[in-house]
Design an enzyme around this catalytic site. Structure first.
Site, PDB file in Angstrom:
ATOM      1  N   GLN A 274       0.859  -0.957   0.054  1.00  0.00           N
ATOM      2  CA  GLN A 274       0.165  -0.053  -0.017  1.00  0.00           C
ATOM      3  C   GLN A 274       0.782   1.435  -0.075  1.00  0.00           C
ATOM      4  O   GLN A 274       1.423   1.470   0.972  1.00  0.00           O
ATOM      5  CB  GLN A 274      -0.793  -0.090   1.243  1.00  0.00           C
ATOM      6  N   GLY A 275       0.993   2.199  -1.103  1.00  0.00           N
ATOM      7  CA  GLY A 275       1.545   3.092  -1.046  1.00  0.00           C
ATOM      8  C   GLY A 275       0.771   4.573  -0.892  1.00  0.00           C
ATOM      9  O   GLY A 275       0.409   5.352  -1.704  1.00  0.00           O
ATOM     10  N   TYR A 276       0.597   4.655   0.477  1.00  0.00           N
ATOM     11  CA  TYR A 276      -0.253   5.923   0.867  1.00  0.00           C
ATOM     12  C   TYR A 276       0.820   6.789   1.657  1.00  0.00           C
ATOM     13  O   TYR A 276       0.953   7.778   1.284  1.00  0.00           O
ATOM     14  CB  TYR A 276      -1.354   5.549   1.877  1.00  0.00           C
ATOM     15  N   SER A 277       1.290   6.584   2.625  1.00  0.00           N
ATOM     16  CA  SER A 277       1.982   7.447   3.691  1.00  0.00           C
ATOM     17  C   SER A 277       3.176   7.771   3.131  1.00  0.00           C
ATOM     18  O   SER A 277       3.860   7.138   2.270  1.00  0.00           O
ATOM     19  CB  SER A 277       2.370   6.816   4.964  1.00  0.00           C
TER      20      SER A 277
ATOM     21  N   GLU B  33     -11.188  -2.016   4.964  1.00  0.00           N
ATOM     22  CA  GLU B  33      -9.835  -2.141   5.785  1.00  0.00           C
ATOM     23  C   GLU B  33     -10.411  -2.803   7.124  1.00  0.00           C
ATOM     24  O   GLU B  33      -9.771  -3.734   7.643  1.00  0.00           O
ATOM     25  CB  GLU B  33      -9.018  -1.024   6.107  1.00  0.00           C
TER      26      GLU B  33
ATOM     27  N   ASN C  11      -3.956   7.873  16.260  1.00  0.00           N
ATOM     28  CA  ASN C  11      -4.926   8.182  17.423  1.00  0.00           C
ATOM     29  C   ASN C  11      -5.365   9.623  16.864  1.00  0.00           C
ATOM     30  O   ASN C  11      -6.612   9.767  16.946  1.00  0.00           O
ATOM     31  CB  ASN C  11      -4.431   7.873  18.716  1.00  0.00           C
ATOM     32  N   GLU C  12      -4.447  10.382  16.762  1.00  0.00           N
ATOM     33  CA  GLU C  12      -4.876  11.698  16.640  1.00  0.00           C
ATOM     34  C   GLU C  12      -5.946  11.974  15.358  1.00  0.00           C
ATOM     35  O   GLU C  12      -6.921  12.854  15.413  1.00  0.00           O
ATOM     36  CB  GLU C  12      -3.477  12.632  16.305  1.00  0.00           C
TER      37      GLU C  12
ATOM     38  N   SER D 128       4.062  -1.841   4.235  1.00  0.00           N
ATOM     39  CA  SER D 128       4.175  -2.942   4.755  1.00  0.00           C
ATOM     40  C   SER D 128       4.763  -3.983   3.747  1.00  0.00           C
ATOM     41  O   SER D 128       3.753  -3.945   2.508  1.00  0.00           O
ATOM     42  CB  SER D 128       2.893  -3.275   5.353  1.00  0.00           C
TER      43      SER D 128
END
Length: 420
Positions: free
Chosen positions: A146-149, A264, A400-401, A181
């Site tokens: 997964q290429g998100y962050s 997800e 969390n934020e 990941s």
């Protein structure tokens, strides 16, 4: 017992359930019996192996196990039959995940493909994309990352800076992804990239399918405090992918990415909770064995953990039943519940274990004794790894934020957080 083989891919599980009395119990029994018969021989040693913080364990063997599941009809249960799935009901999918967890079967290696990308392609992909990629997810012959962050866009996906430019019949991609990941073990990556110059935030993003085995892609594993490296940096330097491998229209990336994130946190969370319950039971057993359960503080924390697990279960069930008004808010609540509970369990486990939890086990790694001065050759104990890796639970998949901001802004209607 049912007169048909429920592991046969020719059996539409949803249709079978609709015409079979006591279908839920029969299905659960079929799953239990299959797992008991097949988690044997060479596969028996895989019980309890893998998973977050332990993805390095027996990866090749777990890949073989996943392919055995596929050949036996137990992958992509919830997908429509016309896309290679089994047409399973939500109840059947829950049963499968719970029985799988109760059998202590090994962690799956194909989660991103089966649970995230596959349903996304079924929802948003073209027939050609579905025909090209879905069969290889079903039979576990292609793995996905997964290429998100990104370094400057962790949980804030709208801040993505990686770019992609259409050049004739292909996209040229430049930028960096991080915390990716299993990218070092995957063949493909679904990438959110900015395809409109001058765009900002959620506008101008596109969802691309990119091969990782090419000269323009560098995958660099990140060593974690557990000593393992399941997360990676991925660098795109004039990497390319076919023009047709965009999911949705150019600029639709935000919509597709948000659709994927809704997949997800589905039925697999109930199976995850079975694993959590097993971990908690082991901590309670340890507390009884070493006498720490007689400590009022420890006993109180164990009781709170039990209650927290019950709350997670109830929340997951009402979410799956559609009893929660906001799907976005439900996903965020689910993530906050399990991430914080699991982090707290890691802290509780080492508190129960006491001083021995500070010492590396005497087991050897690759024939060499544990040596904390050489992180590549230290094998952590079970509770040490749980403590250290669950620090990441409250960060990956949306910190969390960010989850609290989503609930505050999109569910409660509170003012947006000030941005620099």
């Amino acid at each position: 017992m049912t007169t048909i083989n429920l592991a046969d891919r020719a059996v539409d599980l949803g249709e079978w359930a609709a015409t079979t009395p006591d279908a839920a119990n029969l299905f659960a029994q079929a799953v239990r019996e299959w797992l008991a018969d097949n988690l044997a021989g060479d596969f028996a040693s895989l019980r309890g192996r893998g998973g977050p913080g332990s993805e390095h364990e027996f990866f090749a063997q777990r890949l073989e196990w996943d392919r055995h599941l596929a050949a036996s009809g137990w992958t992509c249960l919830g997908w429509p039959v016309e896309h290679g799935g089994r047409g399973a009901t939500i109840e059947q999918r829950i049963i499968f995940h719970q029985e799988y967890a109760r059998a202590n079967a090994p962690a799956r290696v194909n989660h991103l493909g089966e649970e995230l990308l596959g349903p996304t392609l079924i929802e948003y992909g073209t027939p050609e994309q579905q025909e090209r990629f879905l069969p290889h997810i079903v039979n576990v012959t292609e793995l996905w990352a997964q290429g998100y962050s990104e370094p400057g866009a962790g949980s804030d996906l709208a801040a993505v800076a990686t770019t992609a430019a259409l050049d004739g019949d292909r996209w040229t991609i430049n930028g960096q992804k991080i915390w990716t990941s299993l990218a070092h073990l995957s063949q493909w990556c679904f990438v959110i990239a900015r395809t409109e110059k001058g765009s900002s935030r959620h506008k101008g993003l596109s969802f691309l399918l990119v091969p990782l085995d090419q000269p323009g892609v560098t995958v660099r594993p990140i060593q974690q405090i557990t000593g393992t490296s399941e997360f990676n940096e991925v660098f795109f330097d004039d990497a390319v992918t076919d023009a047709s491998l965009i999911v949705g229209e150019p600029g639709d990336g935000w919509k597709v990415a948000m659709g994927l994130l809704q997949f997800e946190r589905g039925v697999s969370t109930l199976g995850q909770q079975v694993g959590f319950a097993r971990e908690l039971d082991q901590v309670i057993e340890l507390a009884r064995a070493n006498g720490s359960i007689d400590d009022p503080e420890i006993a109180s924390r164990l009781r709170r953990a039990k209650v927290g697990l019950a709350v997670m279960d109830a929340n997951a069930r009402r979410t799956l039943a559609g009893d929660i008004v906001s799907a976005t808010g439900a996903a965020s609540v689910t993530k906050l519940l399990w991430a914080n509970w699991h982090r707290d369990l890691g802290e509780l486990a080492v508190a129960v274990a006491g001083a021995p939890s500070l010492i590396a086990p005497s087991a050897t790694t690759e024939g060499r004794p544990n040596d904390i001065s050489d992180p590549e050759h230290v094998e952590l104990g079970e509770w040490q790894r749980l403590l250290l890796f669950t620090r990441a639970d409250t960060i990956y998949g949306g910190s969390n934020e960010v989850q609290r901001n989503i609930i505050a802004e999109r569910v409660l209607g509170l003012p947006r957080e000030a941005r620099p």
